[in-house]
Enzyme design. Structure first.
Site, short mmCIF file in Angstrom:
data_model
loop_
_atom_site.label_atom_id
_atom_site.label_comp_id
_atom_site.label_asym_id
_atom_site.label_seq_id
_atom_site.Cartn_x
_atom_site.Cartn_y
_atom_site.Cartn_z
N TYR A 109 -2.30 6.35 1.57
CA TYR A 109 -1.67 7.67 1.42
C TYR A 109 -2.44 8.57 0.44
O TYR A 109 -2.22 9.77 0.40
CB TYR A 109 -0.21 7.54 0.96
CG TYR A 109 0.72 6.92 2.00
CD1 TYR A 109 0.22 6.47 3.22
CD2 TYR A 109 2.08 6.78 1.75
CE1 TYR A 109 1.06 5.89 4.16
CE2 TYR A 109 2.92 6.20 2.70
CZ TYR A 109 2.40 5.75 3.90
OH TYR A 109 3.24 5.19 4.84
N LYS A 123 -2.27 -8.17 4.21
CA LYS A 123 -2.89 -8.44 5.52
C LYS A 123 -4.28 -8.99 5.22
O LYS A 123 -5.31 -8.46 5.65
CB LYS A 123 -2.93 -7.15 6.34
CG LYS A 123 -3.36 -7.33 7.79
CD LYS A 123 -2.33 -8.05 8.66
CE LYS A 123 -2.92 -8.32 10.05
NZ LYS A 123 -2.06 -9.20 10.88
N ASP A 164 2.85 -8.66 8.96
CA ASP A 164 3.49 -8.75 10.28
C ASP A 164 4.55 -9.85 10.28
O ASP A 164 5.66 -9.67 10.81
CB ASP A 164 2.45 -8.95 11.40
CG ASP A 164 1.37 -9.98 11.06
OD1 ASP A 164 1.35 -10.48 9.92
OD2 ASP A 164 0.54 -10.27 11.94
N ASP A 182 6.36 1.27 2.42
CA ASP A 182 7.07 2.37 3.07
C ASP A 182 7.75 1.87 4.34
O ASP A 182 8.95 2.10 4.57
CB ASP A 182 6.04 3.47 3.41
CG ASP A 182 6.70 4.73 3.95
OD1 ASP A 182 7.90 4.93 3.70
OD2 ASP A 182 5.99 5.52 4.62
N ASP A 231 12.10 0.74 4.99
CA ASP A 231 12.98 1.31 6.01
C ASP A 231 13.60 0.19 6.85
O ASP A 231 14.78 0.21 7.17
CB ASP A 231 12.21 2.26 6.95
CG ASP A 231 12.25 3.71 6.48
OD1 ASP A 231 12.18 3.94 5.26
OD2 ASP A 231 12.35 4.61 7.34
C1 IPM Z 1 9.47 7.51 1.46
C2 IPM Z 1 9.10 8.59 2.44
C3 IPM Z 1 7.84 9.28 1.95
C4 IPM Z 1 6.75 8.23 1.85
C5 IPM Z 1 7.37 10.46 2.82
C6 IPM Z 1 8.43 11.52 2.95
C7 IPM Z 1 6.07 11.05 2.34
O1 IPM Z 1 8.96 8.07 3.71
O2 IPM Z 1 9.69 7.83 0.27
O3 IPM Z 1 9.55 6.36 1.87
O4 IPM Z 1 6.09 7.92 2.83
O5 IPM Z 1 6.57 7.69 0.77
MG MG Z 2 9.55 6.07 3.89
#
Ligand code: IPM
Ligand code: MG
Length: 356
Positions: free
Chosen positions: A142, A191, A223, A247, A251
Site C-alpha cells: 500500500y 507467503k 492462503d 486488510d 474483513d
Molecule cells: C481498512 C480499509 C482501508 C485499508 C482502505 C479504506 C484504504 O479497508 O482500514 O481496512 O485498506 O486499510
Molecule cells: Mg479493509
C-alpha cells in the site's frame, strides 16, 4: 484529565457513527470528570468537494497536534472517478504514514449475545471467538512504488511490496507483547513459499520468537489462514501479518462475529498518539438513513481511552454499557433477528450512553 481529540467524520455513514461515539465520550467525560475537547477535520470525499484534496495540510497538522484521532470512514462511488493521487483513501493512508501509526490492532470478539448472528455453524463458533489481528499499517504494497506505463503497445501496472527488517521487527514486538497479555499464542501469517518480503518477515519473526520463549509461536501461510479462519477460528489467539494480508483477513474475520459493524480498531505509533476507527467502510448505500451500527466506532472510542489515554476503567465502562445494551435486546439491522428490538444508529448510541 484534559484531552484534545481530532474528529475525522469522513464520508457515507462516517458522520452518524462518529456522532454516537461522541455522545458516549461526552458521557464518560461527565461521569469520570474529564475534559475532552474536539477539533473537526474534513477527510476523504467531503474534503475533496470542499478543498480539492482529501485532507488539507492544516487538517493533517491538527491530527498531529491532537492527543488522539477518531475516524468514521472515507470514500464512496461519488469519488471513484477522481485522479488516483487525490482519492479519499489516499488521505487515510497519509494520516497513518505521517502519524507513524504502524501497528493496527483489530480485536475480533464474538459477543455471546450475538452467537447466532455469525453466518458460521454453532459447531464452529459455539466455543466463542476471541482473536486479535495485529496488522502492519505503514509499509508493504500500500506504500510501495507504483507506476502505470506503456510497454509494447499495452499498459502495464506495477505495485511494489517492500519491507525492511526494522519495520518487521517493530510490528513483531507489538504482536509478541500483545500475545503475552492474552493467551500467549502467536501465529505469523506470510507467503514465504513465494515472496521475498515474506521470507524476510519470517526470518525476523523467528529471531524475535527466541526473545519470547513464553509465547507459543507458529508460521502459517496466508492462503491456509484464510481457510483456517473459517474452519477452526478458535485455534488463533494473536495473528500478526503485513499490511495487505491484514486488510483482507480482518474483513474475513469480522464476519465470524456476525457483522463488520461491530469491529473496532486501534492504529498505534511509538508514542501515545493513535487513531481509532471501526474497520468497515463508508457504506454509502445506507448513509444518512439512521441504519448504521455505531458499535464498532463506540468500541474504537473505548480503545482510544485504553491505549492513548491510559483510562482502563473508563474503557471498561463503555464495553460494559455495550454488553448491557445487547443483553437488553437492542439490535441495529445488521445484527437484528426476530424477537429483538430493532433500533437505528441514534437509538443504539443513546442506549449505550444511557447505560454508562
Ligand atoms: C481498512 C480499509 C482501508 C485499508 C482502505 C479504506 C484504504 O479497508 O482500514 O481496512 O485498506 O486499510
Ligand atoms: Mg479493509
Amino acid at each position: 484529565m484534559k484531552k484534545h481529540i481530532a474528529i475525522l467524520k469522513g464520508d457515507g455513514i462516517g458522520p452518524e457513527i462518529v456522532d454516537q461515539a461522541l455522545l458516549v465520550l461526552n458521557k464518560v467525560a461527565e461521569k469520570f470528570g474529564h475534559e475532552f475537547t474536539y477539533i473537526e477535520v474534513a477527510i476523504g470525499g467531503c474534503s475533496i468537494d470542499k478543498y480539492g484534496v482529501p485532507i488539507t495540510e492544516e487538517g493533517m497538522n491538527a491530527c498531529k497536534q491532537a492527543d488522539s484521532v477518531l475516524l468514521g470512514a472515507v470514500g464512496g462511488p461519488k469519488w471513484d472517478g477522481v485522479d488516483p493521487s487525490i482519492r479519499p483513501e489516499k488521505a487515510l493512508l497519509a494520516v497513518r504514514k505521517e502519524l507513524g501509526l504502524f501497528a493496527n490492532l483489530r480485536p475480533t470478539k464474538l459477543f455471546s449475545q450475538l452467537a447466532d448472528a455469525s453466518p458460521l455453524k454453532q459447531s464452529i463458533v459455539g466455543n466463542g471467538i476471541d482473536l486479535m489481528i495485529v496488522r502492519e499499517l505503514t509499509g508493504g504494497i500500500y506504500f510501495g512504488k507504483r507506476r502505470t506505463e506503456s510497454v509494447d503497445g499495452e499498459k502495464v501496472a506495477t505495485d511494489e511490496m517492500t519491507y525492511s527488517e526494522h519495520e518487521i521487527e517493530r510490528i513483531g514486538r507489538v504482536a509478541f507483547e500483545s500475545a503475552r497479555k492474552r493467551d500467549k499464542r502467536l501465529a505469523s501469517v506470510d507467503k514465504a513459499n513465494v515472496l521475498d518480503s515474506s521470507r524476510l518477515w519470517r526470518a525476523v519473526m523467528h529471531r524475535l520468537a527466541e526473545e519470547y520463549p513464553d509465547v507459543e509461536y507458529s508460521d502459517i501461510l496466508v492462503d491456509n489462514t484464510a481457510m483456517q479462519l473459517i474452519k477452526n477460528p478458535s485455534q488463533f489467539d494473536v495473528i500478526v501479518t503485513e499490511n495487505m494480508f491484514g486488510d483482507i483477513l480482518s474483513d474475513e474475520a469480522s464476519m465470524l462475529t456476525g457483522s463488520i459493524g461491530m469491529m473496532p480498531s486501534a492504529s498505534l505509533s511509538s508514542t501515545t498518539l493513535g487513531m481509532y476507527e471501526s474497520i468497515h467502510g463508508s457504506a454509502p448505500d445506507i448513509a444518512g438513513m439512521d441504519l448504521a451500527n455505531p458499535i464498532g466506532t463506540i468500541m474504537s472510542a473505548a480503545m482510544m481511552l485504553r491505549y492513548s489515554f491510559d483510562m482502563a476503567e473508563e474503557a471498561d465502562a463503555i464495553e460494559c454499557a455495550v454488553n448491557a445494551v445487547l443483553d437488553d435486546g437492542y439490535r441495529t439491522a445488521d445484527i437484528w433477528k426476530e424477537g429483538m428490538k430493532k433500533v437505528g444508529c441514534k437509538e443504539m448510541g443513546a442506549a449505550v450512553a444511557a447505560r454508562l
